[in-house]
Design a protein around this motif. Structure first.
Motif, PDB file in Angstrom:
ATOM      1  N   LYS A  35       0.784  -0.885   0.188  1.00  9.79           N
ATOM      2  CA  LYS A  35       0.318  -0.123  -0.259  1.00  9.79           C
ATOM      3  C   LYS A  35       0.857   0.958  -0.409  1.00  9.79           C
ATOM      4  N   ALA A  36       0.349   2.283  -0.304  1.00  9.81           N
ATOM      5  CA  ALA A  36       1.220   3.687  -0.292  1.00  9.81           C
ATOM      6  C   ALA A  36       1.395   4.118   1.296  1.00  9.81           C
ATOM      7  N   ALA A  37       2.510   4.161   1.258  1.00  7.62           N
ATOM      8  CA  ALA A  37       3.173   4.102   2.567  1.00  7.62           C
ATOM      9  C   ALA A  37       4.531   5.944   2.780  1.00  7.62           C
ATOM     10  N   THR A  38       2.761   6.757   2.276  1.00  5.71           N
ATOM     11  CA  THR A  38       3.964   7.991   2.216  1.00  5.71           C
ATOM     12  C   THR A  38       4.658   8.053   3.953  1.00  5.71           C
ATOM     13  N   GLU A  39       3.368   8.058   4.719  1.00  6.42           N
ATOM     14  CA  GLU A  39       3.992   8.698   6.199  1.00  6.42           C
ATOM     15  C   GLU A  39       5.824   7.772   6.316  1.00  6.42           C
ATOM     16  N   ASN A  40       6.013   6.962   5.798  1.00  3.34           N
ATOM     17  CA  ASN A  40       6.955   6.495   6.249  1.00  3.34           C
ATOM     18  C   ASN A  40       7.889   6.355   5.052  1.00  3.34           C
ATOM     19  N   ILE A  41       8.616   6.914   4.683  1.00  4.28           N
ATOM     20  CA  ILE A  41       9.659   7.150   3.361  1.00  4.28           C
ATOM     21  C   ILE A  41      10.678   6.818   4.388  1.00  4.28           C
ATOM     22  N   LEU A  42      11.921   6.838   4.197  1.00  2.87           N
ATOM     23  CA  LEU A  42      13.052   6.225   4.436  1.00  2.87           C
ATOM     24  C   LEU A  42      13.770   7.816   3.632  1.00  2.87           C
ATOM     25  N   LYS A  43      14.713   8.721   4.317  1.00  2.52           N
ATOM     26  CA  LYS A  43      14.552   9.867   3.970  1.00  2.52           C
ATOM     27  C   LYS A  43      15.983   9.077   3.300  1.00  2.52           C
TER      28      LYS A  43
END
Length: 683
Positions: A231-239
């Protein structure tokens, strides 16, 4: 008649017969048609009596020579001896306990008889309890179904015949180009021919079609599940990937396999999609360091991580390891289990909520309602198959589509991994970190047990520890020749090791009792631990240098390898001793493999060859999808073809929106539903 019709709507199937079918898992007409024969009898090849080979199942056409009479012998058993002839030779048929036989076989009439040829008195040929038909009812190949005490193969065959005579033609779901490309017969023909094949060629064509369907839909279902899980995981994107920074903190050099595993996972976590990845690594391959690197990456990107372990002992072990790995960093780590004191629990939960804790390690205590995270971005499960679905999903629900990383120390051949973990991407650690001790493995007979005990005592005297694993828990389970833990412990404590500290462990103990014993063993309070396979995946005791497995022939290769992996975890030379008196070829082959290699993946491949996928794990809990007709050991060619086709189709039409793929999409949705329910696929 339709596939969805209930089985009790079939002519001749009353309430009682319907219940009998239900006991086989057959609820509908479709279920019945997918209840494939387990074997076949060839009634088409009729042999003259004179040419029938001894010990073979054959079909003969012969005439009953005299009136059939039952005689009652000792014990009240009925027996009938029936001489029959094909015009050139005579053979005696023997039937037991069939009071209707005189009315079924008539003098002078011709029948087909199918059975095994044996030698009777005076070296004359006989047949014991053959199946028979009137010669006018001659059939080509007769199906044999798995039966139980409630319903016979003959009853099932009769009902299938009724259904196939009355059912509407079964509609095709595969597009014409797939049928043509792979030379597949129609679904309607395949259903009819699998039950009542015209000949061997049509039987093989029917089998190939059903195997293709089963594996193709399974591959599509697994891939679709994987896509749904991503699923989309935009809040948990590794920098960024900070793993080089983390590895520089370690007192050892990471292996190339570890670095690649971290790189693959970091790439997933930076993609903007939820990671769903399995890390497969042999015992001692360094999975924990990989997990620590990902937790480090997550913390540097303001995400919290949670690692769930199946037992408190294992959770504590992980906690100690992570504390050591993070000692030169600013990563904060905590542990939460059922044994954590109430005051400490409250403090930990508050720190989790405020985001002060970067990594929490625990057991099922992590999924309690009052455990709240500020920003859970990574969920790691160790030995996932030991958790229920509720526990796994419960932890993930505490974050916004957190990344999922599953660790397994059970090496699984790739072919099987595609079935078990087809909804996960797979990383493999196929090299051991430097410093892991080689484990010498020996196979000995039980007559050498006293010498073995002396060998163990010599190491205990040096301050080392040892395991002895037995196949059974207690005497009440005892099978002749097998060793049980309780009796073994009592004798070892009173006779062989009376001057040493012993403990015993088995699966019937409560989790608290097991954790207590394992804690004492880890702390060195117990020198010799006598256990069942409950210690197969468990605590790390570097001081344990000997693993003894009694009745080693009773265990699969992969299980033996897991047990062996309990030792060799420290700096000292370690040993595995397999005790067996079995002379069977398979047992000897297993022991030879164990003594010749410590490569878990090689062992897993051999284990799969020897035991087959059904017995590879020894339990259904690992999630191996049920297959009705396909066998991933023998049908590898079709498996590879369906994988390729599934990949091509999903690239072009992932949502099954093209007209030619709509029916395939419906089949996939049904299969996904059955996978979620852990049931077999339906038509």
């Amino acid at each position: 008649m339709k596939l969805s019709d209930k089985i009790n709507t079939v002519k001749g199937v009353g309430e009682s017969r319907a219940k009998a079918f239900n006991s086989l898992g057959v609820e509908t007409v479709g279920d019945l048609l997918r209840y494939y024969p387990r074997a076949y009898e060839d009634w088409s090849s009729i042999l003259p009596i004179s040419q029938c080979p001894i010990g073979e199942n054959v079909c003969i056409k012969a005439r009953v020579m005299f009136p059939v009479k039952n005689e009652r012998i000792r014990g009240g058993m009925l027996i009938a001896k029936v001489p029959v002839t094909d015009g050139e030779a005579v053979i005696s048929l023997t039937f037991f306990n069939n009071k209707y036989l005189p009315s079924m076989l008539k003098e002078g009439e011709e029948y087909l008889f199918h059975g095994k040829i044996t030698l009777g008195k005076y070296n004359s040929k006989e047949m014991l309890s053959p199946a028979f038909l009137k010669s006018s009812e001659q059939t080509a190949i007769k199906p044999i179904y798995s039966q139980n005490s409630k319903i016979t193969s003959k009853n099932i065959e009769k009902t299938v015949k009724t259904v196939l005579s009355n059912i509407d033609p079964i509609s095709e779901y595969l597009p014409g180009y797939i049928l043509e490309r792979y030379g597949l017969i129609s679904l309607d023909s395949a259903i009819r021919q699998i039950h009542f094949p015209d000949n061997d060629i049509m039987l093989q064509k029917a089998r190939d079609r059903h195997i293709f369907d089963e594996l193709f839909i399974l591959q599509l279902s697994m891939s679709t599940l994987k896509n749904h899980n991503s699923k989309a995981a935009t809040e948990n994107i590794l920098k960024a990937d900070y793993s080089n920074e983390f590895f520089a903190l370690l007192p050892f050099e990471a292996t190339n396999a570890q670095k690649k595993a971290v790189k693959d996972a970091s790439k997933d976590m930076m993609s903007g999609r939820q990671m769903n990845r399995l890390l497969q690594g042999d015992v001692g391959s360094g999975k924990t360091a990989v997990a620590a690197s990902l937790a480090y990456n997550a913390a540097k990107s303001n995400m919290q991580s949670a690692l769930m372990a199946p037992t408190e002992v294992l959770a504590n072990q992980h906690y100690d390891t992570f504390l050591s790995l993070f000692k030169d960093s600013d990563i904060s780590c905590a542990i939460l289990t059922g044994s954590t004191k109430a005051k400490e629990k409250s403090l930990i939960k508050e720190r989790l909520k405020t985001g002060e804790i970067d990594l929490i390690i625990g057991t099922h205590a992590l999924i309690q309602d009052d455990v709240i995270f500020k920003n859970l971005g990574l969920v790691i499960t160790d030995e996932q198959h030991r958790f229920g679905v509720k526990q796994r999903t419960g932890l993930c629900s505490k974050g916004f589509n957190p990344h999922v990383y599953v660790m397994s120390a059970t090496p699984i051949p790739r072919t099987l991994a595609l079935m078990v973990f087809g909804d996960l991407d797979i990383s493999v650690l196929d090299e051991l970190p430097p410093g892991r001790q080689e484990i010498k493995t020996y196979c000995v007979p039980s007559s050498k047990r006293e010498d073995m005990f002396n060998f163990i005592k010599a190491h205990l005297d040096e301050g080392k520890q040892a395991y002895i694993v037995c196949p059974l828990v207690e005497k009440s389970e005892l099978i002749e020749g097998l060793v049980d833990v309780e009796a073994y412990y009592e004798k070892a404590q009173s006779v062989y090791f009376k001057d040493y500290t012993l403990g015993f462990l088995h699966g019937k103990m409560s989790p608290k009792e097991k954790d207590n014993i394992m804690g004492k063993f880890k702390n060195g309070e117990i020198q010799l631990l006598i256990s069942t396979v409950v210690i197969e995946v468990g605590v790390d005791v570097p001081n344990a240098v000997i693993m003894v497995v009694e009745n080693a022939e009773r265990f699969g290769l992969s299980q033996l390898h897991q047990l062996r992996g309990r030792v060799g975890r420290g700096k000292d030379k370690s040993y595995c001793i397999l005790v067996t008196d079995s002379k069977s070829e398979i047992s000897q082959s297993r022991m030879k493999i164990m003594c010749s290699t410590t490569d878990g993946f090689k062992i897993a491949d051999e284990d799969l060859k020897l035991r087959g996928p059904g017995d590879f794990f020894g339990t259904r809990q690992h999630g191996l999808p049920k297959l009705r007709i396909a066998d991933i050991m023998t049908d590898t060619r079709i498996l590879l073809l369906t994988q390729q086709l599934a990949s091509e189709l999903l690239k072009e039409d992932a949502k099954f929106e093209k007209e030619e793929n709509v029916k395939i999409g419906k089949m996939v949705q049904r299969r996904i539903k059955s996978l979620n329910e852990n049931t077999a696929n339906t038509i």
